[in-house]
Design a protein around this motif. Sequence first.
Motif, PDB file in Angstrom:
ATOM      1  N   ILE A 248       0.819  -1.209   0.000  1.00 48.00           N
ATOM      2  CA  ILE A 248       0.000   0.000   0.000  1.00 48.00           C
ATOM      3  C   ILE A 248       0.856   1.263   0.000  1.00 48.00           C
ATOM      4  O   ILE A 248       0.553   2.248  -0.682  1.00 48.00           O
ATOM      5  N   MET A 249       1.938   1.250   0.782  1.00 44.53           N
ATOM      6  CA  MET A 249       2.764   2.451   0.924  1.00 44.53           C
ATOM      7  C   MET A 249       3.602   2.744  -0.317  1.00 44.53           C
ATOM      8  O   MET A 249       4.134   3.848  -0.464  1.00 44.53           O
ATOM      9  N   ALA A 250       3.738   1.771  -1.208  1.00 43.85           N
ATOM     10  CA  ALA A 250       4.599   1.951  -2.381  1.00 43.85           C
ATOM     11  C   ALA A 250       4.144   3.126  -3.244  1.00 43.85           C
ATOM     12  O   ALA A 250       4.966   3.924  -3.719  1.00 43.85           O
ATOM     13  N   GLY A 254       6.136   6.711  -3.727  1.00 45.94           N
ATOM     14  CA  GLY A 254       6.604   6.920  -5.092  1.00 45.94           C
ATOM     15  C   GLY A 254       6.207   8.291  -5.631  1.00 45.94           C
ATOM     16  O   GLY A 254       6.995   8.961  -6.302  1.00 45.94           O
ATOM     17  N   ARG A 255       4.979   8.711  -5.305  1.00 45.24           N
ATOM     18  CA  ARG A 255       4.533  10.036  -5.740  1.00 45.24           C
ATOM     19  C   ARG A 255       5.388  11.130  -5.105  1.00 45.24           C
ATOM     20  O   ARG A 255       5.757  12.111  -5.766  1.00 45.24           O
ATOM     21  N   LEU A 256       5.709  10.966  -3.828  1.00 45.97           N
ATOM     22  CA  LEU A 256       6.546  11.949  -3.143  1.00 45.97           C
ATOM     23  C   LEU A 256       7.944  12.004  -3.765  1.00 45.97           C
ATOM     24  O   LEU A 256       8.534  13.083  -3.893  1.00 45.97           O
ATOM     25  N   ARG A 264      15.735  14.150   0.729  1.00 47.49           N
ATOM     26  CA  ARG A 264      14.946  14.557   1.892  1.00 47.49           C
ATOM     27  C   ARG A 264      13.816  13.563   2.164  1.00 47.49           C
ATOM     28  O   ARG A 264      13.452  13.340   3.325  1.00 47.49           O
ATOM     29  N   VAL A 265      13.241  13.002   1.106  1.00 50.61           N
ATOM     30  CA  VAL A 265      12.189  11.998   1.288  1.00 50.61           C
ATOM     31  C   VAL A 265      12.721  10.806   2.079  1.00 50.61           C
ATOM     32  O   VAL A 265      12.045  10.282   2.970  1.00 50.61           O
ATOM     33  N   MET A 266      13.958  10.382   1.780  1.00 59.14           N
ATOM     34  CA  MET A 266      14.534   9.254   2.511  1.00 59.14           C
ATOM     35  C   MET A 266      14.758   9.613   3.977  1.00 59.14           C
ATOM     36  O   MET A 266      14.513   8.779   4.864  1.00 59.14           O
TER      37      MET A 266
END
Length: 433
Positions: A248-250, A254-256, A264-266
């Motif tokens: 579900i979180m994929a 991915g959009r972010l 920064r996302v990581m």
Amino acid sequence: MTRTAKTLSSLIFSIILLIGGNAFLMTLLGLRLSIEGVSPGVIGWILVFYSFGFVAGTLFAGRIIERVGHIRAFAVFAAILAASILIYPMAVQAGLWGGLRAVGGFVMAGLMIVMESWFSSKADNQNRASLFAIYQIVFFLSTAGGQVLIRLGDPAGYIPFSLAAILVALAVVPLSLTRRESPTIVQGERMSLRRLYGKSPVGTLGSLVAGLLISAFYAMGPVYANRIGLDVGQVSNFMASAIIAAMIMAWPVGRLCDRFDRYRVMVVTALIAAGCSLAAAFIGGMSAWVLVLFVGLYMGISATLYPIAVAISNDLMDSHQITAASTALLLSYGIGSCIGPVVSAAAMELMGPAGLFVSNATILGLLMLFMVVGPGRRKHPSVEEQEDYYMTTPEVAIAMADLDPRNPDFEEHPAETTEEPVEEESGERREAG
């Protein structure tokens, strides 16, 4: 696309049976060892041998496939895996089980190579992104389904082991009945870990940490659940929720990654995962459902670390280096998976069951520290310069580089025709070729 999916239906059935049976076995083993009263430290060492075998299989199993052909190799690997599963309940001994896990890891890598290379041989420039997504959905759902099977028998008996062996054995049937010719394994370019780290330190370390976290949970998660008093049904929910959450979180992550700076996302992803891990350790004891919620969030977010690391690395590579970098990232992940169960088991012996999540949160904290103030802090591409993001898993990376839509050399390996030949040569002649 519909015709291609129909052609691959027998292969998809084999994937469902094999992945479901293997996922069921992985949870069953940790649960059974915990029921037998084996210490977490010993359990960690027993189960980590699967990772040792799997890494070895990614390096050497392809030679066996090249020598005897895909169908024969698949049958041999599946037979060995099924036989090893039936041996487990005969004697619960650390040395024996460790050896069986190493064998299981090696042949499972070989089975994955066969299935994924066959899957990728059907791809072309129009359908490969869709096939890439289909494969991953089937993989996640099969893994989650394997957790549900824990409910079907007493883990202290032999019946669950027999069921897992039956699923693996039946996986041979659909693939063996296919009329399609075997695909060709193409040996890719290699990149050393040192060279990869020099170009992408964050991608290299992120992959290693992802392997460490995922393997620690799969190996020691059932042990944790048993030690805090969850029954078999609750253990099933506990494990399945984590896998479903990963699927579900994929999409949102991915959009972010496509809209914001992946670096920064990581950092934010690691921070949230660390918080959920600590919550699972100290708040999860309130109720089984609260625990399932936080563990699902933790694993769902942690599972995105590997594809983010791959995306960060690909942004820093020349186009012709992407496949070689993917192989090196997989090796980094494999090294992490060999460390994870041992580290988490040691933490559980020191701090009790909660040590599993406390140690994982600590590792995520070190990753964030590395990215913010350590060598990982360096110039990286802007959002406009980033390559397209694709959700991937280490299992997909073994033999599906051609299927990855980022591969610039894909057109050199066109998909096989979907037309079925009117007359087929015998299976022996096809395999010999």
